[in-house]
Design an enzyme around this catalytic site. Structure first.
Site, PDB file in Angstrom:
ATOM      1  N   LYS A 140       4.188   0.330   9.873  1.00 62.37           N
ATOM      2  CA  LYS A 140       4.202   1.584   9.114  1.00 62.37           C
ATOM      3  C   LYS A 140       3.616   2.734   9.931  1.00 62.37           C
ATOM      4  CE  LYS A 140       3.059  -0.002   4.921  1.00 62.37           C
ATOM      5  NZ  LYS A 140       2.488   0.075   3.575  1.00 62.37           N
TER       6      LYS A 140
ATOM      7  N   ARG B 250       5.477 -12.962   9.502  1.00 59.43           N
ATOM      8  CA  ARG B 250       6.171 -11.731   9.153  1.00 59.43           C
ATOM      9  C   ARG B 250       7.516 -11.663   9.863  1.00 59.43           C
ATOM     10  NH1 ARG B 250       2.354  -7.875   8.977  1.00 59.43           N
ATOM     11  NH2 ARG B 250       3.696  -6.085   9.239  1.00 59.43           N
TER      12      ARG B 250
ATOM     13  N   GLU C  84       0.869  -1.164   0.000  1.00 55.24           N
ATOM     14  CA  GLU C  84       0.000   0.000   0.000  1.00 55.24           C
ATOM     15  C   GLU C  84       0.915   1.226   0.000  1.00 55.24           C
ATOM     16  OE1 GLU C  84      -2.738   0.365   3.292  1.00 55.24           O
ATOM     17  OE2 GLU C  84      -3.347   2.362   2.610  1.00 55.24           O
TER      18      GLU C  84
HETATM   19  P1  ATP Z   1       0.032  -1.620   6.861  1.00 52.61           P
HETATM   20  O1  ATP Z   1      -0.952  -2.648   6.374  1.00 52.61           O
HETATM   21  O2  ATP Z   1       0.089  -1.396   8.323  1.00 52.61           O
HETATM   22  O3  ATP Z   1       0.047  -0.369   6.073  1.00 52.61           O
HETATM   23  P2  ATP Z   1       1.994  -3.476   5.950  1.00 52.61           P
HETATM   24  O4  ATP Z   1       3.340  -3.566   6.574  1.00 52.61           O
HETATM   25  O5  ATP Z   1       1.092  -4.637   5.982  1.00 52.61           O
HETATM   26  O6  ATP Z   1       1.430  -2.215   6.616  1.00 52.61           O
HETATM   27  P3  ATP Z   1       1.710  -3.383   3.092  1.00 52.61           P
HETATM   28  O7  ATP Z   1       2.073  -2.277   2.198  1.00 52.61           O
HETATM   29  O8  ATP Z   1       0.301  -3.825   3.131  1.00 52.61           O
HETATM   30  O9  ATP Z   1       2.170  -2.940   4.506  1.00 52.61           O
HETATM   31  O10 ATP Z   1       2.659  -4.610   2.831  1.00 52.61           O
HETATM   32  C1  ATP Z   1       2.912  -5.159   1.560  1.00 52.61           C
HETATM   33  C2  ATP Z   1       3.253  -6.603   1.693  1.00 52.61           C
HETATM   34  O11 ATP Z   1       4.387  -6.788   2.516  1.00 52.61           O
HETATM   35  C3  ATP Z   1       2.115  -7.381   2.318  1.00 52.61           C
HETATM   36  O12 ATP Z   1       1.902  -8.570   1.569  1.00 52.61           O
HETATM   37  C4  ATP Z   1       2.595  -7.675   3.697  1.00 52.61           C
HETATM   38  O13 ATP Z   1       2.066  -8.896   4.164  1.00 52.61           O
HETATM   39  C5  ATP Z   1       4.116  -7.724   3.518  1.00 52.61           C
HETATM   40  N1  ATP Z   1       4.789  -7.366   4.757  1.00 52.61           N
HETATM   41  C6  ATP Z   1       4.616  -6.233   5.477  1.00 52.61           C
HETATM   42  N2  ATP Z   1       5.355  -6.248   6.596  1.00 52.61           N
HETATM   43  C7  ATP Z   1       6.030  -7.422   6.594  1.00 52.61           C
HETATM   44  C8  ATP Z   1       6.973  -8.041   7.495  1.00 52.61           C
HETATM   45  N3  ATP Z   1       7.355  -7.442   8.626  1.00 52.61           N
HETATM   46  N4  ATP Z   1       7.461  -9.259   7.169  1.00 52.61           N
HETATM   47  C9  ATP Z   1       7.074  -9.850   6.018  1.00 52.61           C
HETATM   48  N5  ATP Z   1       6.209  -9.329   5.138  1.00 52.61           N
HETATM   49  C10 ATP Z   1       5.674  -8.130   5.410  1.00 52.61           C
END
Ligand code: ATP
Ligand code: MG
Length: 560
Positions: free
Chosen positions: A275, A265, A39
């Site tokens: 984030k 994760r 995102e």
């Molecule tokens: P938010 O949803 O709080 O904005 P997010 O970290 O989930 O944050 P996204 O932009 O949705 O951010 O993440 C993109 C992809 O990266 C998603 O598929 C998510 O599952 C993966 N991702 C995010 N953080 C991690 C992490 N710490 N370890 C592994 N994969 C991650």
């Protein structure tokens, strides 16, 4: 906890790759198609790197493809700056989406039409409850939810209201579109989830065209289906959303049937990877920006000098599994250090200079001494380093009254100057405050290159720069952004910020070859790995310390 992957001759093994092997072998899929779906509401961090390496890595290993898709359904928090930085970081990390760059927003019209399909099939309805009321009606893990009083609206009324939501007839938040599934489901995600909200917010790509936006849950799976994604990989928090993901796929005329798989994760000690928290660090000014070298963002790590290859090495060692764990930052540091030890050229720099005068060295004489660029790799060649009567050494490398095992400089002691000569300290000159300001030394001309013909040994070798030739520089020494391993575990995570996460050392001196900052990190001998910062002033380079030399991780591993 250590988190280690397993490698076999058939390549990396984990439950996701095993599934893909099986799906390819059975003919269920001819090619594997994955996607990385950020995102655009912040910069990518090292947790994302795990997902990027998994998705793009699988595409590479199985000769499939991986899409970069912006999950841009929440315009209030998204921006072009984030879209650009994300593309930049994925490329920097070494991956390429080819022509497969997509945006969830490209499908807004299709998603809207499918929402009408659900309404027409009596599987979605417009609800006038407020957000608070919806929450209240939803129930809890132990209590079933209750039906909204608007749940039984007929198809015609729902279609009419939904079209008027799109047309902008109602204020923000006045109504939502919900799926009609089961308010008593044991899975809260199936209790009539929201599909559309009214939000008047300009979108980075669609501008003011829309005032209703789909939720993540509604948009994600259908976007996967449109793109022909075979294996939709996400993190464990979406496990309970999978039945909903499948419900949409089963109830809509989508062009393909992707399947979602969840993995744990990445969590790292001494930092935060949420984030929301990273945004807070930036907007409240706790760091200098998203690319502050202390940030766990890919842009920050890049600016700190961390090579992308070492991030791939690190991520490659993480288990792709279903159990959550926290990885020691020291393990990451170890990967960076390992790589830089192999690849970084050596240079000499003095962070806290102490002048030494070699009394028996001819005044005005300058010698160009040959210095190896890499001790383990003669192919990296040598460079010339000027040597003269007045030098600077590290203040820490002298002690007036040293303890027994101090093998550096002290009154009467002899040391080797790296690539140069043996010198002996004859006298420490002090100022009126009693501080040592200069050392008077002598050198042995027979020891050029670092060995004594008479076989005499010295225990210490120290680095130096020539006073007349050295270039002034600034060094920024970074430490963990958080003092606690688990920021926020007790109280506000901001209270756990490390007050000493950066130390700026202003008056350093570096060897002349460092006047033009090299593009890649170098090792300042005995001090650590450093890379020039892009905001260096002309003629006065600023160097970021990527990582020090001491490897606590390797030591701990050796101890068992
Ligand atoms: P938010 O949803 O709080 O904005 P997010 O970290 O989930 O944050 P996204 O932009 O949705 O951010 O993440 C993109 C992809 O990266 C998603 O598929 C998510 O599952 C993966 N991702 C995010 N953080 C991690 C992490 N710490 N370890 C592994 N994969 C991650
Ligand atoms: Mg997310």
């Amino acid at each position: 906890m250590t988190d280690t992957g397993t490698e076999t001759i058939e390549g990396t093994r984990d439950f996701i790759r095993d599934r893909i092997r099986a799906d390819l072998a059975s003919g269920k899929h001819k090619t594997v198609v994955t996607r990385f779906p950020p995102e655009p509401n912040g910069y990518l961090h090292i947790g994302h790197a795990k997902s990027i390496c998994l998705n793009f890595g699988i595409a590479r290993e199985f000769d499939g493809r991986c899409h970069l898709r912006f999950d841009d359904t929440n315009p209030a928090k998204e921006s072009q700056e984030f879209i650009d930085s994300i593309q930049d970081s994925v490329r920097w990390l070494g991956f390429d989406w080819g022509g497969h760059l997509y945006y969830a927003s490209d499908n807004f019209e299709q998603l809207y039409r499918w929402a009408e399909t659900l309404i027409a099939d009596d599987k979605a309805y417009v609800d006038d409850l407020s957000a608070d009321e919806i929450r209240e009606y939803r129930g809890t893990l132990t209590e079933p939810g209750r039906n909204s009083p608007y749940r039984d609206r007929d198809v015609e009324e729902n279609l009419d209201l939904f079209r008027r939501m799109r047309a902008g007839e109602f204020p923000d938040g006045a109504r939502v579109l919900r799926a009609k599934i089961d308010m008593e489901s044991g899975n809260i995600n199936l209790r009539d989830p929201v599909l559309y909200r009214i939000v008047r917010s300009a979108h980075p790509r669609t501008g003011d065209k829309w005032c209703i936006y789909p939720t993540y849950d509604y948009a994600h799976g259908q976007t996967d289906a449109i793109e022909g994604i075979t294996h939709s990989l996400c993190t464990l928090e979406f496990e309970d959303h999978r039945p909903l993901y499948d419900w949409f796929i089963e109830n809509l005329p989508v062009p393909s049937a992707p399947h979602q798989y969840e993995f744990s994760r990445l969590n790292l000690t001494h930092t935060v990877l949420s984030k929301r928290r990273l945004t807070q660090l930036v907007t409240q000014g706790h760091v200098a920006g998203w690319d502050d070298p202390r940030m766990p963002t890919l842009a920050g790590l890049r600016r700190r000098g961390v090579p992308p290859e070492s991030i791939r090495d690190f991520v490659g060692q993480l288990a792709i599994s279903k159990s959550d764990s926290t990885v020691e930052m020291a393990m990451f540091d170890h990967c960076v250090r390992e790589l830089l030890n192999r690849t970084a050229e050596r240079r000499m720099a003095v962070l806290r200079p102490l002048k030494i005068v070699i009394e028996n060295y001819p005044e005005g004489q300058v010698e160009e001494l040959e210095a190896a660029n890499h001790p383990g790799d003669p192919a990296r060649g040598t460079r010339r380093v000027p040597f003269s009567r007045e030098l600077f050494i590290e203040r820490d490398d002298f002690m007036e009254d040293p303890p027994k095992k101090f093998f550096r400089l002290a009154p009467g002691a002899e040391v080797r100057l790296r690539f140069a000569y043996f010198v002996t300290c004859r006298e420490a000159v002090k100022n009126t405050a009693g501080e040592v300001v200069e050392l008077r030394c002598t050198y042995d001309p027979e020891t050029r290159g670092g060995d004594a013909p008479d076989g005499r040994k010295v225990r210490g070798t120290i680095h130096w720069v020539s006073a007349a030739h050295a270039v002034p520089a600034e060094a920024r020494l970074y430490d963990h952004l958080f003092a606690r391993e688990d920021p926020g575990a007790e109280g506000d995570f901001l209270d756990d910020l490390n007050p000493a996460s950066v130390e700026v050392v202003k008056d350093c001196l570096v060897e002349p070859s460092l006047a033009t900052p090299p593009g890649a990190p170098v090792q300042f001998e005995r001090l650590g790995y450093f890379v020039a910062d892009p905001d260096s002033a002309p003629g006065r380079p600023a160097y970021n310390r990527t990582i020090g030399l001491r490897d606590s991780w390797a030591k701990a591993q050796a101890k068992g």
